[in-house]
Design a protein around this motif. Structure first.
Motif, short mmCIF file in Angstrom:
data_model
loop_
_atom_site.label_atom_id
_atom_site.label_comp_id
_atom_site.label_asym_id
_atom_site.label_seq_id
_atom_site.Cartn_x
_atom_site.Cartn_y
_atom_site.Cartn_z
N UNK A 162 -49.61 -55.96 -18.47
CA UNK A 162 -49.22 -57.04 -19.37
C UNK A 162 -48.13 -57.91 -18.77
N UNK A 163 -47.22 -57.32 -17.99
CA UNK A 163 -46.15 -58.14 -17.39
C UNK A 163 -46.73 -59.17 -16.44
N UNK A 164 -47.74 -58.78 -15.66
CA UNK A 164 -48.35 -59.70 -14.71
C UNK A 164 -49.12 -60.81 -15.42
N UNK A 165 -49.76 -60.48 -16.54
CA UNK A 165 -50.58 -61.47 -17.25
C UNK A 165 -49.91 -62.09 -18.44
N UNK A 166 -48.59 -61.94 -18.54
CA UNK A 166 -47.88 -62.33 -19.75
C UNK A 166 -48.08 -63.80 -20.11
N UNK A 167 -47.91 -64.69 -19.14
CA UNK A 167 -47.97 -66.13 -19.45
C UNK A 167 -49.33 -66.51 -20.04
N UNK A 196 -41.57 -56.99 -21.19
CA UNK A 196 -40.53 -56.21 -20.51
C UNK A 196 -40.81 -54.71 -20.53
N UNK A 197 -41.41 -54.21 -21.60
CA UNK A 197 -41.78 -52.79 -21.63
C UNK A 197 -42.89 -52.49 -20.63
N UNK A 198 -43.80 -53.42 -20.46
CA UNK A 198 -44.88 -53.32 -19.49
C UNK A 198 -45.60 -51.98 -19.58
N UNK A 200 -48.57 -51.58 -21.28
CA UNK A 200 -49.94 -51.86 -21.71
C UNK A 200 -50.71 -52.50 -20.56
N UNK A 201 -52.01 -52.22 -20.54
CA UNK A 201 -52.92 -53.02 -19.75
C UNK A 201 -53.30 -54.26 -20.56
N UNK A 202 -53.62 -55.33 -19.87
CA UNK A 202 -54.11 -56.55 -20.52
C UNK A 202 -55.51 -56.83 -20.02
N UNK A 203 -56.45 -56.89 -20.94
CA UNK A 203 -57.83 -57.24 -20.63
C UNK A 203 -58.11 -58.61 -21.23
N UNK A 204 -58.64 -59.52 -20.43
CA UNK A 204 -58.94 -60.86 -20.92
C UNK A 204 -60.38 -61.23 -20.62
N UNK A 205 -60.99 -61.97 -21.52
CA UNK A 205 -62.31 -62.56 -21.31
C UNK A 205 -62.11 -64.05 -21.06
#
Length: 397
Positions: A162-167, A196-198, A200-205
């Protein structure tokens, strides 16, 4: 009793201990108390009030300056949180006094809406709040999503921390805010806690580089559960892309779970889909959200049907008065009226009007619930002005 606003560092000694006792396991360890210091930046823009007796804080309440979509308009919304009283000072009116002051100040600063998660819904109904739908929790085996692996779907998936994909995630929630009735988001100082907690994984379509769906999640253990947060999708294709990804975990986890809005029907997503869909509402630990109007400015200009009715709002600190609601132009006009302008066709409490504005109750249900007196003719007009709608709050605070 003295009510005052806390400075940032005072939260560590004055409000966090009271809120911690009310909402966490206790007695708290010294290590847990020390962790509160790390929360200060994510509370920096909150308005936190305490009630004091003999110089000691005995009750606290906070408001988070948020934004919420009401029938297509994004408005400032006060997210009320951390309402708690010292156990020796309960049932003495401290919370009532704090809420009146807190909402007075937030309203004066332009917050036309307010929402919260109640410890008891009936308590906050007396303050004009009305219930919103609870999100549904979907639990399914990835094996039962396997049919989606054969589907040829438009778009592609993105996968990162999530930190990498936050924006990109933040930008997508802003799109949801603009498009989804009831959707609410945190201010930046609070929202970045997820980044900041980072944890979670972030999955996006994505379709042609544009994000059309997203979900954050974690996996608790091999052979355990893939635990998702809110599944956000702009259309069925985006949703199917996300579910297709979960199907690929058939040899890794036993089940997948995630939250969806109340208007989703997971049992119809696939043929022969074995799925559990539930919304558990129970006090004090599993409440459904509540919301209310703080100002009639929230209604002015909303999309509306061609109804016209005069209503009297009663028993409320912020909305009381007689008003003409007119949707003849397709956008709601709200006109305050003098006492002699005409006999109101309906009488509403703040909770009753908020229920109509948010679209969660029919005018007849408002009458049945005791949130107003709405004769059939007035109900017909109000039904045209405020078509039924299902809000989706999203933000959890």
């Amino acid at each position: 009793m003295l009510i005052r606003r806390l400075a940032a560092e005072e939260r560590l000694t004055d409000s966090f201990p009271i809120q911690g006792y009310a909402f966490e396991a206790s007695p708290m360890t010294a290590a847990r108390v020390e962790e509160f210091r790390a929360y200060l930046p994510y509370n920096s823009g909150n308005r936190t009030l305490v009630a004091e007796e003999d110089g000691q804080a005995v009750a606290a309440a906070s408001a988070v300056p948020m934004r919420q979509n009401l029938r297509g308009r994004v408005l400032p919304m006060a997210g009320v949180a951390g309402v708690a009283t010292h156990p020796l000072a309960r049932r003495r009116g401290h919370v009532r006094a704090l809420l009146h002051r807190l909402l007075d100040e937030m309203r004066d600063e332009g917050h036309a809406l307010t929402a919260l998660y109640p410890f008891r819904a009936s308590f906050y109904e007396r303050f004009g709040y009305v219930g919103l739908p609870a999100p549904r929790r979907v639990t399914v085996s990835p094996a039962h999503l396997g049919a989606l692996l054969r589907a040829d779907l438009p778009g592609e998936l993105g996968w990162e921390r999530i930190a990498a994909g936050w924006d990109g995630y933040l930008a997508f929630t802003e799109r949801c805010l603009a498009e989804r009735h009831g959707f609410a988001v945190f201010p930046e100082f609070r929202a970045v806690g997820l980044r900041d907690r980072d944890d979670r994984w972030l999955l996006t379509a994505r379709v042609d580089g544009t994000t059309v769906g997203a979900i954050t999640y974690r996996i608790d253990d091999h052979g355990g559960e893939l635990v998702g947060d809110d599944l956000l999708a702009t259309d069925p294709y985006a949703r199917a892309l996300l579910l297709q990804f979960f199907a690929r975990h058939v040899d890794q986890v036993e089940r997948v779970s995630f939250a969806v809005p109340a208007d989703e029907l997971p049992e119809l997503w696939l043929t022969d889909l074995a799925v559990r869909v539930e919304a558990r509402v129970a006090g004090p630990g599993s409440p459904a959200p509540m919301a209310r109007l703080l100002s009639l400015d929230a209604l002015a200009g909303l999309p509306a049907g061609p109804g016209r009715v005069r209503v009297e709002l009663v028993g409320d600190r912020w909305l009381a008065g007689t008003y003409l609601l007119d949707g003849a132009t397709g956008h709601l006009e709200v006109c305050g009226e003098a006492a002699g302008a005409g006999t109101p066709a309906a009488t509403l409490t703040a909770a009753g009007l908020s229920a109509l504005a948010y679209g969660v109750l029919d005018p007849a249900e408002v009458d049945v619930r005791g949130l107003g007196r709405v004769p059939p003719d007035a109900a017909a007009e109000l039904r045209r002005i405020f078509p039924r709608a299902l809000p989706y709050l999203f933000a959890d605070f």
